[in-house]
Structures are given as C-alpha cells and as structure tokens.
Enzyme design. Structure first.
Site: not given
Ligand code: KIV
Length: 272
Positions: A52, A91, A190
């Site tokens: 996301d 996501d 993260e």
């Molecule tokens: O949305 C994303 O790119 C992420 C990464 C930073 C792990 O969740």
C-alpha cells in the site's frame, strides 16, 4: 538471475519456509504495475509485494491510509499479469480488516479473486487476530507486519524506529509468536532495532523479512522506487540505493526536450 541455493520455478509460501530452513535469504521488492513487475520478476526476486506504499509512490499521498480496496486490486492485477515466478503478496488496505473479521475476509477474497494475487499482508498483532484467523480459515495465506506499521501512523505520530523500549519490544515478540501460532506464513518487521529483529527471527520457524531491521533476519524487502533512486526526498538510514534513476531520468527528459525544441528529433530515419 542472481545466485540462489535452489532454483524455484515458482515461489510458493512453502518455498519460503524451505529457504529459511536452508539458510537461503529471501529477496522481496515492491511493484505496483505491469512493466515494473515484469522486470522485477525477470530478475529473479522471490516475493513481489503489491504494497500500500503505492499510496505514496504512485498516488502521491502523504500516508498509506487513503488507498482503497479497488485501487489495490487494480495495482495487484496489473502485477499478477506480469509474473512467471515470484510469489505475489498484496497489502490489505487500511480500513478493510481492522475491527471486523467478516469484512476482512470479504476484502481478502476480493483481492484473491479479482487480482489473482497469492497471499495478503496485514499490519498488526493481537488486535487483528480475529481477522487473520478468519482469512486463514478460507485458505488464504497471510503475511504479518509488525514494528513500524504505516497504517497506524497517526497513533505513533512519527516514522521513527519502533520497539526501542522494553515494553514495546516484549509486545512485538509476543505478537510475532501469536502470528506464527495463528498460521501466518511469514512476517515483515519494519524499522526496529537489529538485535530485536534477530531475536524474533531466531525464535520463529516462519521467515522474518526485514526493512530497516538489520541483517539477522531471513530476508529483506525494499520499495523498488526507493532502491532505484527514483524517489530522492526519502533518505532513511536503512535504504541502499542501487541506481540514481532520478538523475538519469531527468537527464534523459532534458535531452528529449532539447531535441524536440531544436528539431533534432525526429530525424529522417525516425519517420515514415
Ligand atoms: O507497503 C509497503 O511497501 C510495505 C513495505 C514497506 C514492507 O509494507
């Protein structure tokens, strides 16, 4: 193709556990569109995350919160059409799974049906366990995400390193164990201290993939546009830039403008 200890024709959630057992690190990158996904997949990356972060990178929003389920499905289906090998994780966007496990399952099913993605990623621990359970019970693989969870940015207030204090570190370890117990196939950590991330990776059988979490974990993930240097205002310590595409692309665009203005483009050979 880069070096790997075993060639996987198609990466599955099982391959990732096998990689961890074999001590092979997992390489994961983001993609949000067909053209980029084709290049990323062709280079041999193991997991492509339709993150996301598209909200920031593709749409220019300040946070990941505004992205909708329909928009995630659009990005994910574009990526899936490009893939031959990588596992595609999508996501679940903010608001689609927090506090309502039936709604969470409905959102995950839409992602799987309408985009063809292979798994979903969700931010949080015990607070979202009912949603995780329900999604897993439908046979949809779930990747967890702990530490700095950008969908909760307004709770944290800043994007600084998480779980530096003992209490938060303890909760993170507990949540990681819970996610494994529930049946998540992997976890992203993260922006947390490297020592803590290593400890989590050592205590879990499922792979732990880090971003700003040091080298003691089972794999790494970066946002592709950041590692290619297309974005240049975002400069966290963990980011390694492999190219300076911002400068390269600006140079190419400047040259094109000059060529058009001067009449150099198109040449006799570039017309019918
Ligand atoms: O949305 C994303 O790119 C992420 C990464 C930073 C792990 O969740």
């Amino acid at each position: 193709m880069s070096a790997a200890s075993k060639e996987y024709k198609r990466v599955t959630v099982k391959s990732l556990t096998e990689m961890k057992s074999n001590g092979e690190k997992i390489a994961m990158l983001t993609a949000y569109d067909y053209t980029m996904a084709k290049i990323v997949d062709g280079s041999g990356v193991d997991v492509i995350l339709v993150g996301d972060s598209a909200s920031n990178v593709m749409a220019g929003h300040e946070t990941t919160l505004p992205l909708t389920l329909d928009q995630m499905i659009y990005h994910a289906s574009s990526v899936v059409r490009a893939i031959d090998r990588a596992l595609v994780v999508v996501d679940l966007p903010f608001g689609s799974y927090q506090g309502n496990s039936k709604g969470a399952l409905a959102a995950a099913i839409r992602i799987m049906k309408e985009s063809g993605g292979h798994a979903v990623k969700m931010e949080g621990g015990s607070e979202i366990k009912d949603s995780i359970k329900r999604i897993l019970s439908a046979g949809i693989p779930v990747m967890g995400h702990l530490g700095l969870t950008p969908q909760s940015i307004y709770k944290f207030g800043t994007y600084t390193v998480r779980a530096k204090e003992e209490e938060e570190a303890k909760k993170l370890i507990k949540d990681a164990k819970l996610l494994e117990k529930l049946g998540c196939f992997a976890i992203v950590l993260e922006k947390i201290p490297a020592k803590l991330a290593k400890e989590v990776a050592e205590q879990l059988a499922i792979p732990v993939i880090g971003i700003g979490a040091g080298g003691g974990v089972d794999g790494q993930v970066l946002v592709t546009h950041d590692m290619l240097g297309m974005t240049h205002e975002f400069n966290p310590r963990f980011l390694r830039r492999y190219l300076d595409l911002y400068t390269e692309m600006t140079g190419a665009f400047n040259q094109y403008i000059d060529d058009v203005k001067s009449g150099d483009f198109p040449s006799a050979k570039e017309q019918y």
